[in-house]
Design an enzyme around this catalytic site. Structure first.
Site, short mmCIF file in Angstrom:
data_model
loop_
_atom_site.label_atom_id
_atom_site.label_comp_id
_atom_site.label_asym_id
_atom_site.label_seq_id
_atom_site.Cartn_x
_atom_site.Cartn_y
_atom_site.Cartn_z
N GLY A 21 0.60 -1.35 -0.02
CA GLY A 21 -0.08 0.01 -0.27
C GLY A 21 0.72 1.21 0.06
O GLY A 21 0.25 2.24 -0.47
N HIS A 134 14.77 13.65 0.61
CA HIS A 134 14.24 14.33 1.58
C HIS A 134 14.60 14.01 2.97
O HIS A 134 14.32 14.93 3.88
CB HIS A 134 12.63 13.86 1.86
CG HIS A 134 12.00 14.39 0.51
ND1 HIS A 134 11.89 15.82 -0.16
CD2 HIS A 134 10.96 13.70 -0.38
CE1 HIS A 134 11.11 15.79 -1.09
NE2 HIS A 134 10.59 14.65 -1.33
N ASP A 170 13.16 15.90 -9.43
CA ASP A 170 11.88 15.19 -8.95
C ASP A 170 11.15 16.43 -8.70
O ASP A 170 11.17 17.69 -8.76
CB ASP A 170 12.21 14.73 -7.53
CG ASP A 170 11.36 13.81 -6.87
OD1 ASP A 170 11.39 12.70 -6.97
OD2 ASP A 170 10.33 14.40 -6.17
N HIS A 172 9.24 17.08 -6.26
CA HIS A 172 9.25 17.18 -5.10
C HIS A 172 10.74 18.17 -4.85
O HIS A 172 11.55 17.83 -5.34
CB HIS A 172 9.15 16.27 -3.90
CG HIS A 172 7.90 15.60 -4.05
ND1 HIS A 172 7.66 14.52 -4.68
CD2 HIS A 172 6.59 16.31 -3.49
CE1 HIS A 172 6.26 13.99 -4.55
NE2 HIS A 172 5.79 14.92 -3.95
N ASP A 260 8.23 11.79 -10.96
CA ASP A 260 6.75 12.07 -10.21
C ASP A 260 6.14 13.32 -10.72
O ASP A 260 5.02 13.99 -10.58
CB ASP A 260 6.62 12.04 -8.93
CG ASP A 260 7.81 12.60 -8.19
OD1 ASP A 260 8.79 13.12 -8.87
OD2 ASP A 260 8.08 12.33 -6.85
#
Ligand SMILES: [Zn+2]
Ligand SMILES: [Zn+2]
Length: 381
Positions: A21, A134, A170, A172, A260
């Site tokens: 998940g 990150h 990315d 982010h 992404d």
């Protein structure tokens, strides 16, 4: 214009798994290796496959605090504790079994890529499992346990490399790497990302963030609005990144190749397609040769269309490293398609190329952001 290329394949790194998940699935990397092999890139005479060792505590300690490393070991070993103060808990960074071992393997894989380039065994090296940008010195964040790009950069500096440019594409903001080298004028960090303060993770990455005292200008941020499309993204990339890296004259280029940014990505809102990835791959390869004598260490990163987008995106970047973009067939191999569909229980695209998504309402704003960043970074002067 290429040289030997190292592909880090570290199958043990698949234990970096936050559980069913969670969007950061190990399949992202496994299918990328499958596709790189299926299109014949891995079998080329200039390509060598290398393995990896876990990064030692000492090497992780170039970036991370001893307390954080100890907490990661203990939490991943099943011990009770106040782990939330290190960023661990339900949500983005759930505690998982052997978390320290997994994170140190990913970091070790990026150090292996760095070592191959540092020694001259390879000119370019790619660690698809890496790009965990990150993570902070004392805190996990945004699916990232140890900050492998930062560990690899710190390792290069310790080995005597004087200047490193880090380019993060990315969707982010590359906040961990920026924070770790904020005060270090030897490392130029550039991040081009979606930016919506107060809403979009991690919330930093404004154009005004430009480096700490004594290192002013060593951070560059290109904060793009949601819905930025291929052409405007490429124009912003082109306007800022090559000139900034060329001016910095790094010894090594390190890139984080999160995909992404794709228009179908479930965690973000840009509108890129593989058209942008193809053009960007070409440009990064030229930049590595033009600005860093070819020395290029690339990592993966985000990208949550794990069967439909990630393997194609990273195979395009790897093809650029091997200087084989023009020979890459557009059709994906049948065997790869079957495997990707079997694992994902869905259909996957059958070509590298994708239809043009066309211009969008945010594109002009994205171009204006790039102009502002060029001005702030004095790239016009
Ligand atoms: Zn090359
Ligand atoms: Zn991301």
């Amino acid at each position: 214009m290429s040289g030997d290329v190292a592909l880090v394949r570290c199958p043990e790194a698949r234990i970096y798994d936050h559980g069913p998940g969670h969007p950061l699935r190990p399949d992202r990397v496994l299918l990328t290796w499958d596709l790189i092999e299926a299109v014949g890139l891995e079998g080329r005479p200039t390509v060598s496959r290398i393995g990896c060792e876990p990064a030692s505590d000492e090497v992780l300690g170039l970036v991370h605090t001893p307390d954080f490393i100890a907490a990661t070991k203990a939490a991943g070993g099943g011990q009770e504790g106040n782990w939330s103060r290190f960023g661990y808990g339900p949500g983005d960074n759930p505690i998982f079994d052997r978390m320290h071992e997994a994170g140190s393997l990913v970091a070790g894989a990026s150090v292996a890529a760095a070592a191959a380039v540092r020694s001259g065994d390879a000119l370019h090296a790619f660690n698809a499992a890496g790009g965990l940008h990150h993570a902070m010195p004392a805190r996990a964040s945004g699916f990232c346990v140890y900050d492998d790009p930062a560990v690899a950069i710190a390792w290069l500096l310790r080995e005597g490399v004087e200047r490193v440019a880090y380019v993060d594409i990315d969707v982010h903001h590359g906040d961990g790497v920026q924070a770790i080298f904020w005060d270090d004028p030897r490392v130029l960090t550039i991040s081009i990302h979606q930016y919506v303060p107060g809403w979009f993770f991690p919330g930093t990455g404004d154009a005004s963030e430009r480096g700490g005292a004594g290192a002013e200008g060593s951070a560059i941020n290109v904060p793009l609005p949601p819905e930025t499309g291929d052409e405007a993204w490429l124009e912003a990339f082109h306007a800022v990144i090559p000139p900034a890296v060329e001016r910095f004259r790094p010894d090594v280029l390190v890139t984080q190749l999160g995909c992404d940014t794709h228009e179908s990505d479930p965690l973000a809102n840009l509108r890129l397609t593989t058209r942008a990835y193809l053009a960007c791959a070409r440009e990064l390869h030229e930049l590595a040769h033009g600005a860093a004598d070819g020395r290029w260490i690339a990592t993966g990163g985000g990208g949550y269309q794990w069967a439909r987008v990630v393997p194609r995106a990273w195979t395009l970047y790897f093809a650029a490293m091997v200087d084989a973009l023009d020979e890459l067939p557009d059709d994906l191999p049948e065997g790869f398609i079957e495997e990707a569909e079997r694992r994902s229980h869905g259909s996957v695209p059958t070509t590298f190329s994708e239809p043009d998504v066309g211009p969008g309402p945010a594109d002009d704003r994205a171009r204006a952001v790039a102009e502002e960043v060029r001005y702030l970074a004095a790239l016009d002067r």
